[in-house]
Design a protein around this motif. Structure first.
Motif, mmCIF file in Angstrom:
data_model
loop_
_atom_site.group_PDB
_atom_site.id
_atom_site.type_symbol
_atom_site.label_atom_id
_atom_site.label_comp_id
_atom_site.label_asym_id
_atom_site.label_seq_id
_atom_site.Cartn_x
_atom_site.Cartn_y
_atom_site.Cartn_z
ATOM 1 N N THR A 50 38.762 7.383 -33.884
ATOM 2 C CA THR A 50 39.501 8.524 -34.408
ATOM 3 C C THR A 50 40.670 9.102 -33.906
ATOM 4 O O THR A 50 41.615 9.497 -34.885
ATOM 5 C CB THR A 50 38.454 9.530 -34.411
ATOM 6 O OG1 THR A 50 36.741 9.496 -35.096
ATOM 7 C CG2 THR A 50 38.284 10.887 -35.239
ATOM 8 N N ALA A 51 40.866 9.323 -32.580
ATOM 9 C CA ALA A 51 41.659 10.022 -32.390
ATOM 10 C C ALA A 51 43.591 8.593 -32.606
ATOM 11 O O ALA A 51 44.388 9.369 -32.823
ATOM 12 C CB ALA A 51 42.121 9.980 -30.543
ATOM 13 N N SER A 52 43.399 7.765 -32.441
ATOM 14 C CA SER A 52 44.119 6.886 -33.370
ATOM 15 C C SER A 52 44.187 6.769 -34.423
ATOM 16 O O SER A 52 45.576 7.456 -35.520
ATOM 17 C CB SER A 52 43.775 5.331 -33.371
ATOM 18 O OG SER A 52 44.843 4.829 -33.779
ATOM 19 N N LEU A 53 43.400 7.530 -35.771
ATOM 20 C CA LEU A 53 43.001 7.050 -37.362
ATOM 21 C C LEU A 53 43.537 8.534 -36.708
ATOM 22 O O LEU A 53 44.203 8.152 -38.577
ATOM 23 C CB LEU A 53 41.967 6.746 -37.394
ATOM 24 C CG LEU A 53 41.648 4.804 -37.270
ATOM 25 C CD1 LEU A 53 40.750 5.341 -38.203
ATOM 26 C CD2 LEU A 53 42.638 4.341 -38.157
ATOM 27 N N LEU A 54 43.371 9.864 -36.527
ATOM 28 C CA LEU A 54 43.206 10.580 -37.171
ATOM 29 C C LEU A 54 44.781 11.314 -36.385
ATOM 30 O O LEU A 54 45.062 12.678 -37.737
ATOM 31 C CB LEU A 54 42.567 11.463 -36.779
ATOM 32 C CG LEU A 54 41.169 11.467 -37.301
ATOM 33 C CD1 LEU A 54 40.291 12.856 -37.280
ATOM 34 C CD2 LEU A 54 40.594 11.617 -38.625
ATOM 35 N N LEU A 91 33.773 9.818 -37.705
ATOM 36 C CA LEU A 91 34.003 8.607 -38.039
ATOM 37 C C LEU A 91 34.202 8.658 -39.420
ATOM 38 O O LEU A 91 35.445 7.935 -39.693
ATOM 39 C CB LEU A 91 32.765 7.791 -37.776
ATOM 40 C CG LEU A 91 32.830 7.884 -36.280
ATOM 41 C CD1 LEU A 91 31.416 6.574 -36.264
ATOM 42 C CD2 LEU A 91 33.966 6.773 -35.999
ATOM 43 N N ALA A 92 33.825 9.820 -40.431
ATOM 44 C CA ALA A 92 33.834 9.239 -41.691
ATOM 45 C C ALA A 92 35.282 10.192 -41.779
ATOM 46 O O ALA A 92 35.903 9.760 -42.744
ATOM 47 C CB ALA A 92 32.570 10.719 -42.545
ATOM 48 N N ALA A 93 35.735 11.090 -41.062
ATOM 49 C CA ALA A 93 36.617 11.709 -41.492
ATOM 50 C C ALA A 93 37.826 10.867 -40.847
ATOM 51 O O ALA A 93 38.647 10.169 -41.881
ATOM 52 C CB ALA A 93 37.685 12.922 -40.457
ATOM 53 N N ALA A 94 38.076 9.554 -40.360
ATOM 54 C CA ALA A 94 38.726 8.386 -40.061
ATOM 55 C C ALA A 94 38.657 7.489 -41.144
ATOM 56 O O ALA A 94 39.426 7.146 -41.535
ATOM 57 C CB ALA A 94 38.390 7.990 -38.501
ATOM 58 N N LEU A 144 32.880 10.290 -52.423
ATOM 59 C CA LEU A 144 33.119 9.189 -51.789
ATOM 60 C C LEU A 144 31.698 8.903 -50.271
ATOM 61 O O LEU A 144 31.415 9.145 -49.965
ATOM 62 C CB LEU A 144 34.364 8.974 -50.932
ATOM 63 C CG LEU A 144 34.684 8.240 -50.833
ATOM 64 C CD1 LEU A 144 35.097 6.599 -51.753
ATOM 65 C CD2 LEU A 144 35.546 7.858 -49.875
ATOM 66 N N ILE A 145 31.165 7.110 -50.709
ATOM 67 C CA ILE A 145 29.609 6.695 -50.350
ATOM 68 C C ILE A 145 30.455 4.945 -49.977
ATOM 69 O O ILE A 145 30.837 4.647 -50.681
ATOM 70 C CB ILE A 145 29.016 6.340 -51.353
ATOM 71 C CG1 ILE A 145 28.322 8.258 -51.118
ATOM 72 C CG2 ILE A 145 27.917 5.417 -50.048
ATOM 73 C CD1 ILE A 145 27.505 7.704 -52.558
ATOM 74 N N ASP A 146 30.469 5.428 -48.237
ATOM 75 C CA ASP A 146 31.245 3.882 -47.333
ATOM 76 C C ASP A 146 30.202 2.787 -47.681
ATOM 77 O O ASP A 146 28.645 3.049 -47.477
ATOM 78 C CB ASP A 146 31.286 3.890 -46.270
ATOM 79 C CG ASP A 146 31.941 2.950 -45.763
ATOM 80 O OD1 ASP A 146 31.926 1.872 -46.386
ATOM 81 O OD2 ASP A 146 31.816 2.525 -44.388
ATOM 82 N N ILE A 147 30.121 2.029 -48.132
ATOM 83 C CA ILE A 147 29.435 0.708 -48.777
ATOM 84 C C ILE A 147 29.473 -0.285 -48.249
ATOM 85 O O ILE A 147 29.044 -1.698 -48.486
ATOM 86 C CB ILE A 147 28.705 0.773 -50.279
ATOM 87 C CG1 ILE A 147 29.809 0.485 -51.319
ATOM 88 C CG2 ILE A 147 28.227 1.784 -51.000
ATOM 89 C CD1 ILE A 147 29.831 -0.155 -52.842
ATOM 90 N N ILE A 190 31.148 9.882 -47.390
ATOM 91 C CA ILE A 190 31.445 9.693 -45.976
ATOM 92 C C ILE A 190 33.001 11.538 -46.681
ATOM 93 O O ILE A 190 34.102 12.334 -45.712
ATOM 94 C CB ILE A 190 32.779 9.109 -46.005
ATOM 95 C CG1 ILE A 190 33.278 8.421 -47.097
ATOM 96 C CG2 ILE A 190 31.829 8.525 -44.809
ATOM 97 C CD1 ILE A 190 33.920 7.380 -46.432
ATOM 98 N N TYR A 191 32.633 11.887 -47.766
ATOM 99 C CA TYR A 191 33.452 12.504 -48.765
ATOM 100 C C TYR A 191 33.369 13.304 -49.993
ATOM 101 O O TYR A 191 32.213 12.935 -50.439
ATOM 102 C CB TYR A 191 34.688 11.995 -48.892
ATOM 103 C CG TYR A 191 35.789 13.173 -48.563
ATOM 104 C CD1 TYR A 191 36.959 13.279 -47.529
ATOM 105 C CD2 TYR A 191 36.425 13.844 -49.727
ATOM 106 C CE1 TYR A 191 38.373 14.380 -47.250
ATOM 107 C CE2 TYR A 191 37.218 14.800 -49.697
ATOM 108 C CZ TYR A 191 38.049 14.616 -48.691
ATOM 109 O OH TYR A 191 39.248 15.738 -48.761
#
Length: 864
Positions: free
Chosen positions: A12-16, A43-46, A481-484, A492-493
């Motif tokens: 997350t530190a990287s992606l965000l 993780l959802a935010a990332a 939004l759903i991660d499938i 996740i959103y």
């Protein structure tokens, strides 16, 4: 658990982009603690966060429900990009406010009634071989049976067609695999003849229908004359889908109210909802559109309603093109699998999803094995013999979408507020996830095409209840939004939608969309062709014919040309405006205060706005889009005067209050101005005479016009001189002002005559120079540069002699102006003119041609 947390923190530190490599995980832990975030939240935010400038993988087009519009957003970021005006005026785009978009909106008027709202439901893309193609988008209007076409090359609505026989519809707009037809099915049965019939005649006269709108792909338009409909019984038809693969050529429309119940709650009878759900099953309509296409060519197979062909039930049955299959009561979704073999149906009042096998359906049809016919003679197939199987999913199964993995499907459960992942081939449930709340449609990426992408799913929740900050009794809808992509679905959103009730969405890989970023100069965006009133720099003018006034203007950072327009009260006024910018995102707007007009004028676009100047006064007009540092200065005035009134000059009143000395000073000033203006006129006249202007008819005509204006000066000048001799300095000044007016008109026409003569006398242009002049004008260069004189920018005569290695310097400057901003010469020009040369995004050949044009100017410098 601690190891998982550490991993999530690193990712997350990287992606965000929360900081540099030196950011301690404890900082992130502090934020998580303060905001009460779990590692799952982070993780959802990332997964959804997009750093500035990074673009989404998918683009989603959502119906705007009662807004009558379309909403566009990205996945996975869920960032909203745009609203597209379709059935409803949309002010930012000027949709429904400028003339050309009004014409599109008015295509949707119904039987002479102006309709300015819609209830958009089901968007769908053009398809080839069942795969989505990002060229055009179709969307239906449930409230007023219509289909709209949106051109995805510029995301603008270009056509609306009104269904000639339906009174309501829900089952649009679904597309056959190569976009041969757009399918639109009626909803609430009604007489096709649009006449009054009592409800007692329901079974005899009320009908449903499905319309097959023929799409002309080359033109990007629905061909209404080549379209036709199929009569259906008065069951309430609902959604549709077109077969593909082995079911190509067939289509499927489900229904409710096989009971043909007609209600009567006001009479003490059970309401519609009770009587329409008595039977255990309703009907899925199965029809062969390829056969219907042939039937529509023979008049014996159809009736004409309102100029539209409607194939009768009898003709379709006789040809073997129409059948019924029982389906669970009150079905609301019918979705064909990617390979075309299976058709999945969900019944709102059942707990099962039913999977039909097209191979079994086709075998029964081929063997003519039916269990009977409905009251209208349509053959009915045995439900059990057509089923592949049923799966119990939960309460209120509605809609379905497919995964990239073979056999995997997702179904929405309205009552249970869930999405269920299941295997429709092996008939087993795999996973489920809760959503918030009462989901309707859903979508996986390209999930209803022949090649679904999977990865994400969207839940379109009807209720949001407690999910967001309260904003009054009318709550937003919620798109989730759903991660499938993993073994378990993960929500996740949440995206609150404050625009109508977005009913359905469709998604496409972003790289399939190829919208243009600017228009070819002078484009009418609603037709895709050159606008009849395209106006280039130097062509601005005002034309009057009777009480019609047409203004041909241009827009470019940061001025509107013309800046002053005078009309009479009662005049019909049309502004034609062309945006001369070539740089992307340099949109200008146009509005006239108090007259309810607005236009969005993207680079290269020409628009028209028409209104009646029915109110006397002075009305500012201005650019509505913040386009530059001098945006506020981009304005002009519309003067509306009453021709029946005599206006007293404020300037004249001012003169009356002047002392004798002040009047003498004003008189000398106007005399000096008139002399300077006359000097210009005489220099032009000398040039014209020296060059034998009379040999050139077009120039001669202009000179005669100029001389006509100049000929009026003598009489007025005599009055001015007479007034001065009598000591009436005030009167002399006013008459001299009138002299100046005639001089200005003379000079204006004379200078145009001079420019035309210069063109006649100049050395012939080589083809490259001609192309260069065209590029110069279409590029809007003439908006700042006037050949032969300093204007908003420097005179370009001699520009090729001002710099060392001048041709390369000019080429580089046009190609990338910013590269020269720090050069001393360019700095001086920027400071003097208070403008920077914009990047007009000329290609290399255009720049070379412009340099040839500049050479031609230098060859003929003495003429300009």
């Amino acid at each position: 658990m601690q190891r998982l947390l550490k991993q999530s923190l690193v990712v997350t530190a990287s992606l965000l982009a929360l900081g540099t490599a030196s950011l301690a995980s404890s900082d992130l832990q502090t934020i998580m603690k303060e905001r009460k975030l779990t590692e799952k939240d982070v993780l959802a935010a990332a997964k959804t966060y997009q750093p500035s400038g990074r673009k989404d993988e998918f683009v989603v087009f959502s119906s705007g429900g009662q807004s009558g519009q379309i909403l566009v957003y990205g996945v996975p970021s869920m960032r909203i990009y745009k609203y597209i005006g379709v059935f409803t005026p949309e002010p930012w785009q000027g949709y429904g406010f400028d003339d050309d978009s009004k014409k599109v909106l008015r295509q949707g008027d119904i039987r002479g009634r102006e309709i300015n709202w819609g209830d958009t439901h089901h968007p769908n893309f053009t398809e080839k071989n069942g795969e989505y193609v990002g060229d055009y988008l179709f969307i239906n209007d449930k409230a007023n049976p219509r289909i709209a076409v949106v051109n995805l090359h510029d995301f603008e609505t270009t056509q609306i067609v009104v269904n000639p026989i339906m009174k309501s519809e829900h089952g649009g707009s679904f597309v056959t695999p190569n976009t041969e037809y757009v399918i639109e099915a009626s909803q609430y049965a009604a007489p096709l003849d649009h006449q009054y019939h009592p409800i007692e005649e329901y079974e005899a006269v009320f009908r449903g229908a499905v319309t097959l709108w023929k799409f002309d792909y080359a033109k990007g338009k629905i061909d209404e004359k080549a379209s036709f409909s199929l009569e259906f019984p008065p069951y309430m038809q609902d959604l549709s889908d077109a077969g593909k693969g082995e079911s190509f050529g067939w289509a499927f429309t489900n229904s409710f109210n096989s009971e043909m119940y007609t209600g009567g709650i006001e009479k003490g009878l059970p309401p519609f909802e009770a009587g329409m759900s008595r039977n255990d099953t309703d009907y899925m309509h199965v029809y062969n559109w390829q056969m219907l296409e042939k039937l529509a060519q023979d008049p014996k197979n159809y009736k004409i309603y309102h100029g539209h062909r409607v194939i009768s039930i009898e003709a379709a049955v006789k040809a073997g093109a129409l059948f019924l299959i029982p389906e669970p009561k009150s079905p609301h979704g019918v979705d064909v699998s990617p390979d075309g073999r299976y058709i999945v149906v969900g019944g709102k009042l059942d707990t099962h999803a039913s999977v039909y096998d097209f191979r079994k359906i086709k075998q029964l049809i081929d063997k003519k094995e039916f269990i009977g016919a409905d009251p209208y003679g349509i053959p009915i197939l045995d439900m059990k013999k057509t089923l592949h199987g049923q799966v119990e999913l939960g309460l209120g199964p509605l809609h379905h979408t497919y995964d990239a993995q073979d056999g995997i499907i997702y179904t929405s459960l309205y009552v249970d507020s869930q999405i269920v992942k299941w295997d429709y081939k092996n008939l087993k449930v795999l996973d489920r996830v809760n959503v918030h709340y009462n989901i309707g449609h859903l979508d996986s990426m390209e999930g209803k095409s022949a090649k679904p992408k999977g990865k994400y799913a969207l839940a379109l929740d009807k209720l949001s209840i407690d999910r967001f900050n309260p904003v009054g009794p009318l709550h937003p809808q919620n798109h989730q939004l759903i991660d499938i992509g993993g073994p378990k679905m993960e929500l996740i959103y949440d995206l609150p939608i404050p625009l109508g009730e977005p009913h359905d969405v469709i998604s496409i890989a972003a790289d399939k969309l190829k919208p243009q970023v600017t228009y070819p100069m002078g484009t009418n965006s609603r037709t895709g062709k050159q606008h009849e009133a395209m106006t280039l720099a130097g062509q601005e003018r005002v034309e009057r014919k009777g009480n019609e006034v047409k203004i041909y203007g241009t827009l470019i950072r940061s001025h509107i040309n013309p800046e002053h327009v005078t009309v009479n009260k009662g005049d019909k006024v049309t502004f034609y405006l062309t945006n001369l910018e070539r740089a992307q995102d340099e949109t200008h707007g146009f509005a006239v205060s108090g007259y309810n007009v607005h236009a969005s004028v993207e680079p290269g676009k020409t628009v028209a706005v028409t209104f009646t100047a029915d109110e006397e006064g002075v009305f500012p007009y201005y650019c509505t889009e913040f386009c530059s540092a001098l945006h506020l200065e981009m304005m002009g005035y519309l003067y509306v005067k009453d021709p029946k009134k005599k206006y007293e000059s404020v300037k004249e009143l001012k003169l009356q209050k002047m002392s004798k000395e002040q009047l003498e000073s004003e008189y000398k000033k106007v005399i000096a101005t008139n002399k300077a203006t006359d000097d210009v006129i005489q220099s032009v006249v000398k040039f014209l005479k020296d060059k034998n202007y009379a040999k050139y008819p077009k120039v001669k005509s202009l000179v005669e016009d100029a001389l006509d204006q100049y000929g009026k000066i003598g009489e007025v000048k005599a009055k001015a001189d007479e007034s001065y001799k009598k000591g009436d300095v005030n009167g002399a000044i006013l008459w001299e002002y009138q002299v100046w007016q005639y001089m200005v008109k003379t000079a204006d026409v004379g200078l145009r005559a001079k420019n035309n003569l210069a063109k006649e006398l100049a050395t012939p242009m080589k083809p490259a120079a001609q192309k260069g002049e065209e590029a110069y004008l279409k590029g809007g260069c003439n908006g700042c540069h006037v050949i032969g004189q300093v204007s908003s920018g420097p005179d370009l005569t001699g520009v090729l002699s001002r710099h060392e290695n001048a041709e390369k310097w000019v080429f580089d400057f046009i190609k990338n102006p910013a590269s020269k901003y720090e050069e001393d010469y360019v700095k001086t020009m920027i400071n003097y003119f208070n403008l920077r040369m914009p990047n007009q995004h000329m290609n290399d050949q255009e720049i070379k041609d412009i340099i040839e044009y500049l050479k031609w100017i230098d060859e003929n410098a003495g003429l300009f």
